[in-house]
Design a protein around this motif. Structure first.
Motif, mmCIF file in Angstrom:
data_model
loop_
_atom_site.group_PDB
_atom_site.id
_atom_site.type_symbol
_atom_site.label_atom_id
_atom_site.label_comp_id
_atom_site.label_asym_id
_atom_site.label_seq_id
_atom_site.Cartn_x
_atom_site.Cartn_y
_atom_site.Cartn_z
ATOM 1 N N THR A 26 36.860 43.145 43.297
ATOM 2 C CA THR A 26 37.081 44.001 42.132
ATOM 3 C C THR A 26 36.705 43.278 40.852
ATOM 4 O O THR A 26 37.109 42.135 40.638
ATOM 5 N N VAL A 76 37.407 43.663 36.933
ATOM 6 C CA VAL A 76 38.328 44.340 36.023
ATOM 7 C C VAL A 76 37.841 44.131 34.592
ATOM 8 O O VAL A 76 37.736 42.998 34.131
ATOM 9 N N THR A 106 38.942 44.479 30.903
ATOM 10 C CA THR A 106 40.293 44.492 30.354
ATOM 11 C C THR A 106 40.355 43.791 28.999
ATOM 12 O O THR A 106 39.359 43.282 28.494
ATOM 13 N N ILE A 147 47.211 46.227 35.940
ATOM 14 C CA ILE A 147 46.715 44.996 36.566
ATOM 15 C C ILE A 147 47.713 44.383 37.548
ATOM 16 O O ILE A 147 47.324 43.999 38.656
ATOM 17 N N ILE A 175 39.710 39.388 42.920
ATOM 18 C CA ILE A 175 39.585 40.028 41.599
ATOM 19 C C ILE A 175 38.959 39.052 40.621
ATOM 20 O O ILE A 175 39.285 37.867 40.625
ATOM 21 N N TYR A 205 38.140 39.042 36.266
ATOM 22 C CA TYR A 205 38.449 39.721 35.011
ATOM 23 C C TYR A 205 37.387 39.420 33.967
ATOM 24 O O TYR A 205 37.023 38.263 33.758
ATOM 25 N N PRO A 229 42.138 49.550 31.331
ATOM 26 C CA PRO A 229 41.263 48.787 32.194
ATOM 27 C C PRO A 229 40.377 49.693 33.046
ATOM 28 O O PRO A 229 40.713 50.844 33.311
ATOM 29 N N PHE A 260 38.593 49.327 36.834
ATOM 30 C CA PHE A 260 38.505 48.541 38.058
ATOM 31 C C PHE A 260 37.249 48.995 38.791
ATOM 32 O O PHE A 260 37.156 50.162 39.182
#
Length: 184
Positions: free
Chosen positions: A55, A57, A59, A70, A84, A86, A109, A111
């Motif tokens: 993933t 993200v 954000t 999150i 994940i 970010y 966010p 995803f």
């Protein structure tokens, strides 16, 4: 290598993102500590492990929606074996602008679920439908931005949203269901 793989590799891992956070770190960690997956959730999510999902993200640590979504994603990802990464929205507008909400808003966010080849297999965000309804309802009571009372009302709005996001476990369950539905 797919461009989403490039974005993924550019991102921060959980530890790096938490170390980077300044605004909502305590609230995010509070939700993370209190939120629990059910045994049924764990069963469903364990079936995703073989898919090798990851993933990205998009954000920002000032974002209340990110603060509540999150930590729920983190728990889901742990159970499903999803790695994940970010990316801070304002530092990654080239990617953000490919995931605009309603074609115009840089809402977060977001995803982005990808497979091992970097192909997008799903997108979620910025809010579960039930959360959007709550926010829309609360926002409908706000005065116009030009109104002298707007700033005070906006502060109360943010306080109300933050309180609900950090305490309403039923809301967390709805967010969880929405994210898992996207993963299926």
């Amino acid at each position: 290598m797919s461009s989403l793989n490039t974005w993924f590799q550019k991102g921060m891992n959980n530890e790096q993102y938490l170390a980077y956070m300044q605004t909502h770190k305590e609230n995010l960690l509070g939700v993370y500590e209190k939120f629990q997956l059910t045994e049924q959730d764990k069963q469903v999510l364990s079936e995703l492990k073989s898919k090798g999902l990851r993933t990205i993200v998009l954000t920002a640590d000032w974002c209340g929606d990110a603060m509540v979504n999150i930590p729920i994603l983190m728990k889901i990802a742990e159970e499903a074996g999803i790695e994940i990464r970010y990316l801070v929205r304002d530092e990654n507008l080239e990617l953000m602008d490919q995931y605009l909400t309603n074609g115009t808003a840089r809402s977060i966010p977001i995803f982005i679920f990808i497979d091992s080849d970097g192909n997008e297999v799903g997108k979620w965000g910025p809010r579960a439908k039930v959360v959007q309804s709550f926010v829309d309802e609360l926002r409908s009571t706000m005065p116009a931005k030009e109104d002298p009372s707007f700033d005070a009302a906006f502060k109360l709005f943010i306080d109300a949203v933050t309180t609900r996001f950090t305490t309403d476990e039923d809301l967390w369950v709805e967010i969880k269901k929405d994210i898992i539905a996207t993963l299926k």
